[in-house]
Motif scaffolding. Structure first.
Motif, PDB file in Angstrom:
ATOM      1  N   LYS A 111       1.011  -1.256   0.126  1.00  0.00           N
ATOM      2  CA  LYS A 111      -0.067   0.149  -0.034  1.00  0.00           C
ATOM      3  C   LYS A 111       0.842   1.134  -0.064  1.00  0.00           C
ATOM      4  O   LYS A 111       0.345   2.267  -0.363  1.00  0.00           O
ATOM      5  N   LEU A 112       1.961   1.106   0.475  1.00  0.00           N
ATOM      6  CA  LEU A 112       2.991   2.227   0.749  1.00  0.00           C
ATOM      7  C   LEU A 112       3.930   2.117  -0.455  1.00  0.00           C
ATOM      8  O   LEU A 112       4.830   3.014  -0.574  1.00  0.00           O
ATOM      9  N   ASN A 113       3.671   1.622  -1.437  1.00  0.00           N
ATOM     10  CA  ASN A 113       4.632   1.360  -2.592  1.00  0.00           C
ATOM     11  C   ASN A 113       6.207   0.999  -2.082  1.00  0.00           C
ATOM     12  O   ASN A 113       7.279   1.717  -2.844  1.00  0.00           O
ATOM     13  N   ILE A 114       6.260   0.318  -1.186  1.00  0.00           N
ATOM     14  CA  ILE A 114       7.553  -0.160  -0.625  1.00  0.00           C
ATOM     15  C   ILE A 114       8.135  -1.430  -1.371  1.00  0.00           C
ATOM     16  O   ILE A 114       7.213  -2.469  -1.239  1.00  0.00           O
ATOM     17  N   THR A 289      -1.798   2.393  12.424  1.00  0.00           N
ATOM     18  CA  THR A 289      -1.318   1.600  11.728  1.00  0.00           C
ATOM     19  C   THR A 289      -1.703   2.145  10.127  1.00  0.00           C
ATOM     20  O   THR A 289      -2.631   3.114  10.133  1.00  0.00           O
ATOM     21  N   VAL A 290      -1.218   1.420   9.077  1.00  0.00           N
ATOM     22  CA  VAL A 290      -1.873   1.809   7.837  1.00  0.00           C
ATOM     23  C   VAL A 290      -3.497   1.507   7.674  1.00  0.00           C
ATOM     24  O   VAL A 290      -3.909   2.415   6.961  1.00  0.00           O
ATOM     25  N   GLU A 294      -6.309   4.139   6.697  1.00  0.00           N
ATOM     26  CA  GLU A 294      -7.207   3.868   5.651  1.00  0.00           C
ATOM     27  C   GLU A 294      -8.750   4.139   6.317  1.00  0.00           C
ATOM     28  O   GLU A 294      -9.667   4.712   5.440  1.00  0.00           O
ATOM     29  N   GLN A 295      -9.041   3.339   7.433  1.00  0.00           N
ATOM     30  CA  GLN A 295     -10.503   3.547   7.949  1.00  0.00           C
ATOM     31  C   GLN A 295     -10.677   5.014   8.053  1.00  0.00           C
ATOM     32  O   GLN A 295     -12.006   5.269   8.210  1.00  0.00           O
ATOM     33  N   ASP A 299      -5.561   8.181   2.254  1.00  0.00           N
ATOM     34  CA  ASP A 299      -4.691   7.225   1.076  1.00  0.00           C
ATOM     35  C   ASP A 299      -3.256   6.956   1.703  1.00  0.00           C
ATOM     36  O   ASP A 299      -2.539   7.862   2.221  1.00  0.00           O
ATOM     37  N   PRO A 300      -2.883   5.726   1.890  1.00  0.00           N
ATOM     38  CA  PRO A 300      -1.146   5.519   2.528  1.00  0.00           C
ATOM     39  C   PRO A 300      -0.295   5.974   1.824  1.00  0.00           C
ATOM     40  O   PRO A 300       0.782   6.624   2.303  1.00  0.00           O
ATOM     41  N   LEU A 301      -0.501   6.322   0.490  1.00  0.00           N
ATOM     42  CA  LEU A 301       0.618   7.190  -0.219  1.00  0.00           C
ATOM     43  C   LEU A 301       0.637   8.592   0.205  1.00  0.00           C
ATOM     44  O   LEU A 301       1.783   9.320   0.132  1.00  0.00           O
ATOM     45  N   ALA A 302      -0.289   9.163   0.908  1.00  0.00           N
ATOM     46  CA  ALA A 302      -0.300  10.697   1.358  1.00  0.00           C
ATOM     47  C   ALA A 302       0.593  10.744   2.583  1.00  0.00           C
ATOM     48  O   ALA A 302       1.399  11.582   2.718  1.00  0.00           O
ATOM     49  N   TYR A 303       0.614   9.336   3.302  1.00  0.00           N
ATOM     50  CA  TYR A 303       1.619   9.099   4.438  1.00  0.00           C
ATOM     51  C   TYR A 303       2.971   9.121   4.087  1.00  0.00           C
ATOM     52  O   TYR A 303       3.866   9.730   4.519  1.00  0.00           O
ATOM     53  N   ARG A 304       3.198   8.543   2.870  1.00  0.00           N
ATOM     54  CA  ARG A 304       4.427   8.369   2.256  1.00  0.00           C
ATOM     55  C   ARG A 304       4.933   9.711   1.831  1.00  0.00           C
ATOM     56  O   ARG A 304       5.990  10.029   2.115  1.00  0.00           O
ATOM     57  N   PHE A 305       4.129  10.507   1.199  1.00  0.00           N
ATOM     58  CA  PHE A 305       4.430  11.926   0.914  1.00  0.00           C
ATOM     59  C   PHE A 305       4.755  12.756   2.185  1.00  0.00           C
ATOM     60  O   PHE A 305       5.680  13.547   2.226  1.00  0.00           O
ATOM     61  N   PHE A 306       4.100  12.469   3.182  1.00  0.00           N
ATOM     62  CA  PHE A 306       4.356  13.301   4.501  1.00  0.00           C
ATOM     63  C   PHE A 306       5.832  12.842   4.859  1.00  0.00           C
ATOM     64  O   PHE A 306       6.586  14.013   5.457  1.00  0.00           O
TER      65      PHE A 306
END
Length: 481
Positions: A111-114, A289-290, A294-295, A299-306
């Motif tokens: 989900k985080l593109n890792i 948690t991820v 989502e709940q 978007d999990p990728l917004a957390y990656r961007f953060f």
């Protein structure tokens, strides 16, 4: 490329044992529970580092462990095995717990593109390797047997503290958490290489060894896994800053004593993700948690961007407000990219120019915040859209924010809407269906004439057709649901 080296306490040119090739090891999760987003910050930044090394032309072999035995509730040698603790909590076997949370971890990574590392090795799969290393350390005089356990003798090495200039007396018993001292140890900073049944009779996973039935210590597992898959010479070892002592300190001590030469010259540590109340943990406050993100609609990728908006060596404070700001910036960035048209011929000179700017920032100790800024510079560049999209695609092989995919979805969403403005300034935004637009307009006219019964009847009619109306200022938006 310059990276800060935790072992030398300075930023220095990154060099490898074999030119053009990187042997990289990253400490993986202890799979007794879900990873919280603080844990995942480290994995995001390690993922960026690996992808950037490949982007810069290196061939990378990245290895990661999965700890499914041996990690005690203290990061040294005291407390209960975390895996056993998880099994008791959920009334499952240790292996069931390990499989469930391993799958959950990699689902979070997806989900985080890792990217999944090239080699992922559960600790329980290399027991014979650990036994061989421990036996060799005993033969060389670096380890001793006491109270049924095998300990590494830290007094036999010239330098034990690597990452911090600790005063030995300030480290009460060689751990980060307050625990009782192990009286079997010759020196307070000695650590366990192999536990036996004399210490943990109820341990779920045990193996035969020359020292009795038992299991490996946490620290020996990473050394054994790395030496098997990375070889004798490791170029880069990564992990969270909380792993630096005692875990990574102990890895260096046992690995170099076993090998007889320098093991890993470059160490990279990612700073904590903190809440306003301090370091994030599984036992304190809301368990972030991820899945929870989502709940709550993130978007999990917004957390990656953060995470990318801050430098990996700086502590990052998580608040919902800070995450909301990152979401806003991320969505605006995608909207700007969505407005680009894939027209014209890519200008390779421009592409090379912006690639160089991106690499300049990333070569400066992985400065992702400035690399993100370089994205905005691309959008403002005086070149055609095709060139901009090509450059953004290049950057995103490292940043992994799914920018082009998200922009394409946004473009499609925008294409599916059409706005109709009436003479009176009332705007109807929908999917370009004149019949529905007419009903929406009729409802507006009914409301304007205070004929609310008719307005409600039209709303119900549209609802029966699967159409939802949201009233906006000076207009209405409709969509099929």
């Amino acid at each position: 490329m310059y990276l800060y080296n935790s072992a030398t306490h300075k930023k220095e040119e990154f060099k490898t044992h074999t030119p053009g090739h990187v042997e990289m090891y990253t400490c993986g999760p202890t799979v007794y529970h879900f990873a919280h987003i603080g844990n995942l910050r480290s994995y995001i930044m390690e993922d960026v580092l690996e992808k950037y090394l490949r982007f810069a032309g290196y061939d990378v072999n990245r290895v990661m462990n999965i700890t499914d035995v041996g990690h005690l509730t203290s990061d040294a040698d005291e407390g209960e095995d975390k895996m056993l603790k998880g099994a008791k909590r959920e009334h499952k076997t240790v292996m069931e717990i390990a499989q469930f949370y391993t799958d959950a971890f990699f689902d979070d990574c997806r989900k985080l593109n890792i990217k999944r590392p090239d080699i992922v090795q559960p600790a329980t799969g290399l027991i014979d390797d650990y036994i061989h290393i421990v036996s060799t350390l005993i033969e060389k005089g670096y380890a001793y047997l006491a109270g049924g356990n095998v300990y590494f003798d830290t007094s036999k090495i010239s330098r034990y503290y690597i990452f911090n200039d600790h005063n030995e007396e300030d480290l009460a018993v060689g751990v980060r958490e307050g625990v009782e001292e192990d009286t079997n140890k010759k020196n307070k900073n000695d650590f366990v290489l192999w536990f036996t049944k004399s210490k943990f009779e109820d341990q779920a996973l045990k193996w035969d060894s020359p020292w009795g039935v038992g299991y490996p210590g946490w620290h020996i597992e990473c050394s054994g896994i790395s030496m098997k898959y990375n070889g004798e010479y490791l170029d880069l070892h990564c992990g969270g800053v909380d792993n630096a002592f005692p875990h990574h300190t102990n890895e260096i001590a046992q690995s170099e004593s076993y090998l007889g030469h320098t093991w890993c010259p470059h160490w990279c540590h990612v700073a904590h993700l903190n809440t306003e109340g301090g370091k994030m943990s599984k036992s304190k406050g809301e368990f972030l948690t991820v899945s929870l993100l989502e709940q709550k609609g993130y978007d999990p990728l917004a957390y990656r961007f953060f995470c990318l908006q801050s430098h990996y060596r700086k502590s990052l404070v998580f608040t919902w407000e800070n995450l909301d700001n990152a979401v806003l910036a991320y969505n605006k960035l995608i909207a700007k990219i969505a407005n680009l048209k894939d027209e014209g011929v890519v200008d390779e000179t421009v592409r090379a120019e912006y690639r160089a700017k991106f690499m300049k920032e990333m070569d400066n100790d992985l400065n992702t915040a400035m690399a993100v800024t370089a994205l905005y510079d691309v959008l403002k560049a005086g070149t055609n859209d095709a060139s901009k999209l090509a450059v953004i695609a290049d950057f995103d092989t490292v940043l992994s924010l799914s920018l082009l995919e998200k922009a394409a979805a946004k473009r499609k969403e925008n294409a599916g809407t059409a706005a109709v403005q009436t003479a009176g300034g009332y705007t109807i935004t929908g999917e370009g269906d004149p019949a529905v637009d007419a009903l929406v307009m009729a409802r507006y006219e009914a409301k304007k004439a205070k004929n609310f019964a008719e307005a409600d009847r039209i709303r119900d009619e549209l609802k029966a057709q699967g159409i939802e109306i949201v009233d906006a200022r000076d207009g209405a938006v409709w969509k099929r649901v």
